[in-house]
Design a protein around this motif. Structure first.
Motif, PDB file in Angstrom:
ATOM      1  N   GLU A 129       0.827  -1.201   0.000  1.00  0.00           N
ATOM      2  CA  GLU A 129       0.000   0.000   0.000  1.00  0.00           C
ATOM      3  C   GLU A 129       0.863   1.253   0.000  1.00  0.00           C
ATOM      4  O   GLU A 129       0.593   2.215  -0.725  1.00  0.00           O
ATOM      5  CB  GLU A 129      -0.921   0.003   1.239  1.00  0.00           C
ATOM      6  N   GLU A 130       1.932   1.224   0.789  1.00  0.00           N
ATOM      7  CA  GLU A 130       2.847   2.363   0.871  1.00  0.00           C
ATOM      8  C   GLU A 130       3.518   2.626  -0.482  1.00  0.00           C
ATOM      9  O   GLU A 130       3.635   3.772  -0.920  1.00  0.00           O
ATOM     10  CB  GLU A 130       3.913   2.077   1.938  1.00  0.00           C
ATOM     11  N   GLU A 131       3.934   1.566  -1.154  1.00  0.00           N
ATOM     12  CA  GLU A 131       4.557   1.716  -2.466  1.00  0.00           C
ATOM     13  C   GLU A 131       3.562   2.242  -3.494  1.00  0.00           C
ATOM     14  O   GLU A 131       3.912   3.063  -4.344  1.00  0.00           O
ATOM     15  CB  GLU A 131       5.151   0.388  -2.940  1.00  0.00           C
ATOM     16  N   GLN A 132       2.309   1.793  -3.410  1.00  0.00           N
ATOM     17  CA  GLN A 132       1.283   2.282  -4.329  1.00  0.00           C
ATOM     18  C   GLN A 132       1.076   3.781  -4.150  1.00  0.00           C
ATOM     19  O   GLN A 132       0.952   4.516  -5.138  1.00  0.00           O
ATOM     20  CB  GLN A 132      -0.030   1.533  -4.104  1.00  0.00           C
ATOM     21  N   VAL A 133       1.055   4.236  -2.916  1.00  0.00           N
ATOM     22  CA  VAL A 133       0.890   5.665  -2.645  1.00  0.00           C
ATOM     23  C   VAL A 133       2.056   6.440  -3.247  1.00  0.00           C
ATOM     24  O   VAL A 133       1.864   7.470  -3.905  1.00  0.00           O
ATOM     25  CB  VAL A 133       0.767   5.930  -1.120  1.00  0.00           C
TER      26      VAL A 133
END
Length: 147
Positions: free
Chosen positions: A28-32
């Motif tokens: 999720e952090e990488e997607q953001v």
């Protein structure tokens, strides 16, 4: 038959496919970070112009039969690495994962990335590999900072 609902449905399916791929490959952090950092075609300035200019420079190198290990190829490699650092920060795992998508035409299309020819991708891989194996960031410049 109305065409607009078909186009809307197709667009929705593409967005769902993109999100599915994002969920499979990135936290999720990488997607953001990707959503925030990746250049978008609607951006008139910034990183998109830099990336387009790099692609144009690679096309010129290919046209003029400049090799990835040539001085021009190595300057391109350095610019790509600097721009990647601007885009992804120090997250090398994210860079590597994104590059794997970028090299795959189908996955790039699913992610709605700007299409890049295979020979451009190959040139990038070769010039960066050579650069990483043979240079440090400062080795392209001479002592006065000139190229």
């Amino acid at each position: 038959m109305q065409l607009l609902p078909l186009l809307t449905k197709n667009k929705q399916q593409k967005l769902e496919q993109k999100q599915l791929l994002l969920n499979q490959l990135f936290s999720e952090e990488e997607q953001v970070q990707l959503v925030k950092s990746l250049p978008k075609m609607e951006d008139s300035q910034g990183n998109i112009t830099k990336w387009i200019n790099i692609i144009k420079r690679i096309e010129l190198c290919i046209e003029e039969e400049q090799m990835p290990y040539s001085r021009h190829g190595q300057l391109i490699a350095e610019d790509i690495l600097l721009l990647s650092e601007e885009t992804f920060g120090a997250n090398q795992a994210l860079v590597d994962a994104f590059w794997q998508i970028r090299k795959d035409e189908e996955r790039s299309a699913t992610m709605q990335l700007y299409p890049v020819k295979k020979e451009i991708i190959q040139f990038i891989e070769e010039c960066i590999t050579y650069y990483e194996n043979n240079h440090h960031r400062t080795s392209i410049t001479n002592q006065d900072g000139d190229y």
